[in-house]
Write a protein that holds these residues in place. Structure first.
Motif, short mmCIF file in Angstrom:
data_model
loop_
_atom_site.label_atom_id
_atom_site.label_comp_id
_atom_site.label_asym_id
_atom_site.label_seq_id
_atom_site.Cartn_x
_atom_site.Cartn_y
_atom_site.Cartn_z
N GLY A 118 -6.04 15.18 1.90
CA GLY A 118 -7.23 15.61 2.05
C GLY A 118 -8.25 15.00 1.10
O GLY A 118 -9.51 15.11 1.19
N ALA A 119 -7.76 14.12 0.12
CA ALA A 119 -8.49 13.54 -1.04
C ALA A 119 -8.40 12.04 -0.79
O ALA A 119 -9.21 11.30 -1.07
CB ALA A 119 -7.74 14.00 -2.46
N MET A 120 -7.21 11.54 -0.29
CA MET A 120 -6.97 9.99 0.11
C MET A 120 -6.18 10.01 1.32
O MET A 120 -5.49 10.49 1.66
CB MET A 120 -6.63 9.18 -0.96
N GLN A 121 -6.60 8.77 2.17
CA GLN A 121 -6.05 8.73 3.41
C GLN A 121 -5.20 7.15 3.35
O GLN A 121 -5.89 6.15 2.83
CB GLN A 121 -6.98 8.56 4.66
N LEU A 122 -4.06 7.23 3.75
CA LEU A 122 -3.25 5.91 3.90
C LEU A 122 -3.96 4.84 4.51
O LEU A 122 -4.40 5.26 5.97
CB LEU A 122 -1.92 6.11 4.22
N ARG A 123 -4.24 3.76 4.09
CA ARG A 123 -4.73 2.56 5.03
C ARG A 123 -3.79 1.61 5.44
O ARG A 123 -3.68 1.43 6.61
CB ARG A 123 -5.82 2.08 4.00
N TRP A 124 -2.89 1.28 4.49
CA TRP A 124 -2.04 0.36 5.22
C TRP A 124 -0.71 0.63 4.00
O TRP A 124 -1.04 0.91 2.92
CB TRP A 124 -2.09 -0.94 5.20
N LYS A 125 0.56 0.29 4.38
CA LYS A 125 1.85 0.50 3.50
C LYS A 125 3.01 -0.53 3.84
O LYS A 125 3.21 -0.72 5.20
CB LYS A 125 2.17 1.93 3.71
N ILE A 126 3.75 -0.97 2.90
CA ILE A 126 4.45 -2.03 3.01
C ILE A 126 5.66 -1.61 1.86
O ILE A 126 5.30 -1.58 1.08
CB ILE A 126 4.04 -3.44 3.30
N GLU A 127 6.97 -1.80 2.47
CA GLU A 127 7.82 -1.65 1.50
C GLU A 127 8.64 -2.91 1.51
O GLU A 127 8.73 -3.88 2.16
CB GLU A 127 9.00 -0.50 2.03
N GLY A 128 9.26 -3.01 0.08
CA GLY A 128 9.85 -4.33 -0.20
C GLY A 128 11.16 -4.29 -0.94
O GLY A 128 11.35 -3.35 -1.55
N TYR A 129 11.84 -5.50 -1.12
CA TYR A 129 12.94 -5.36 -2.00
C TYR A 129 13.15 -6.82 -2.66
O TYR A 129 12.66 -7.73 -2.22
CB TYR A 129 14.24 -5.21 -1.07
N ASN A 130 13.75 -6.84 -3.93
CA ASN A 130 13.87 -7.79 -4.73
C ASN A 130 15.57 -7.83 -4.71
O ASN A 130 16.30 -7.54 -4.91
CB ASN A 130 13.52 -7.46 -6.16
N SER A 131 15.64 -9.34 -4.18
CA SER A 131 17.29 -9.81 -3.72
C SER A 131 17.70 -9.97 -5.36
O SER A 131 17.17 -10.41 -6.39
CB SER A 131 17.15 -11.10 -2.93
#
Length: 411
Positions: A199-212
């Motif tokens: 209600g205060a901020m809305q997700l725009r984009w999201k990506i998950e990553g990993y460090n080998s």
């Protein structure tokens, strides 16, 4: 070996900038397919200090240098006033402080929904979590009266000649960078934060990553098989190139940093059909050891002066363009904190995987953009497609339990 990029890309997801988007749906889900990265990974710290002049998660101390798992989530602020924005940032600070410190969630009783998802069990471990909060240039528009306080070098990320921008993956009012020792900690943190800020901020984009992990040693590798980040500036030099302390900037920015995030799809199927000699010439390094082509080990310094015509390290090699190692370009270096990503498959059955390029600096124009302009047209552009991300300003640190993200900005 010559491969036709035109034929390879024919029918690829051009309308979605080569991402995993097909008709607005992520094919394969946004996952960090990184179980293998757990083996041999340098042990991360149990926790990092939350309070300080700078936010954690930029120059992470210790042997791991950066935690193995990450999430980058951009949000649009949807509050109606400056006071409500302040409340949002206070809640965000409270949640980040708890998650980065660890502890037992409150028991609200059987008549209420549980206060925590229990993804991490009945008690929340810190697990090396850092929460790094940055602001995009759009936060400084007319909604909250912040235009006069905008960092002077902050703007929307421009499209460079070799980019394929996708609006669904660009910009944002706020960016959260969450890094931790395990992927479930990252999942738990973003889930907790979105729950408390709904209600205060809305997700725009999201990506998950990993460090080998280092294989077999040294710097981790990207999905093209090459070591990534070998030339990151060390220690004190990194600090000198990262933190803003400029009297020409608004006073509240002291201790912050400019952050660049670039989402870069790597055309791995195409890359895997290129000869090893051509691959190494494009990077300017040996694939097995990471050594420059004129050296023997990863951290050898390439001697460009001894190779003025590029007979050993080609003049258009990535390392030579990115860091010419001259006195004039020394202050253009930046601190990288990048991750790999895997979004499964695109609509054509090709791997939607690549690189989350993350860099911190004092001046985007002097550092990132100058380097990026030198890289325009390099041979590697045939194998990568930058499609998203943005420019952000990483807020100064939270100094004490009475402080909160952006307090000086909104004062």
């Amino acid at each position: 070996m010559t491969v036709s990029r035109r034929n390879f890309l024919k029918g690829a997801a051009a309308g979605s900038a080569g991402t995993a988007l097909a008709g607005g749906v992520l094919i394969g889900g946004a996952r960090a397919d990184a179980r293998a990265a757990a083996a041999g990974q340098p042990a991360g710290a149990a926790s990092y200090p939350f309070h300080g002049r700078h936010q954690a998660g930029v120059l992470t101390p210790g042997p791991a240098a950066r935690q193995p798992y990450a999430c980058f989530a951009a949000f649009d602020a949807i509050t109606g006033s400056r006071a409500q924005l302040a409340s949002l940032l206070q809640v965000l600070t409270s949640r980040a402080r708890f998650l980065a410190t660890g502890g037992s969630p409150p028991d609200l009783g059987v008549a209420h929904p549980p206060s925590d998802s229990a993804v991490l069990g009945p008690a929340v471990p810190a697990d090396g979590l850092t929460v790094t909060v940055s602001a995009g240039s759009s936060l400084f528009d007319g909604r909250y009266g912040l235009a006069a306080r905008k960092p002077s070098k902050l703007a929307l990320m421009r499209a460079f000649p070799d980019d394929s921008p996708d609006p669904a993956w660009l910009h944002g009012d706020l960016l959260l960078q969450l890094c931790a020792n395990h992927p479930d900690t990252v999942h738990h943190a973003i889930r907790d934060i979105t729950r408390h800020t709904r209600g205060a901020m809305q997700l725009r984009w999201k990506i998950e990553g990993y460090n080998s992990p280092p294989r077999p040693s040294g710097t981790p590798r990207n999905l093209l098989g090459f070591k990534d980040g070998t030339a990151n500036p060390p220690g004190g030099l990194a600090s000198e190139l990262t933190w803003v302390d400029d009297p020409a900037e608004p006073a509240w920015t002291r201790g912050g940093s400019y952050q660049v995030v670039r989402l870069i799809r790597m055309l791995v199927e195409f890359w895997d059909r290129v000869s090893i000699n051509e691959q190494q010439n494009m990077f300017g390094r040996r694939r097995d050891t990471g050594a420059p082509l004129d050296g023997n080990s990863e951290f050898d310094t390439p001697d460009y002066a001894a190779d003025p015509h590029g007979r050993v390290i080609p003049l258009d090699a990535h390392i030579r363009l990115a860091n010419p190692r001259t006195r004039a370009t020394a202050n253009q270096r930046l601190v990288r904190r990048s991750y790999n990503y895997d979004l499964g498959l695109d609509g054509n059955g090709n791997a939607a995987a690549g690189h989350i390029f993350v860099a911190y600096q004092q001046d985007i124009r002097r550092q990132f953009e100058t380097v990026q302009e030198r890289l325009a047209g390099e041979p590697l552009t045939d194998y990568v497609q930058p499609f998203g991300g943005g420019y952000f300003f990483t807020l100064p640190g939270v100094r004490s339990s009475a402080d909160w993200y952006g307090r000086a900005l909104l004062a």
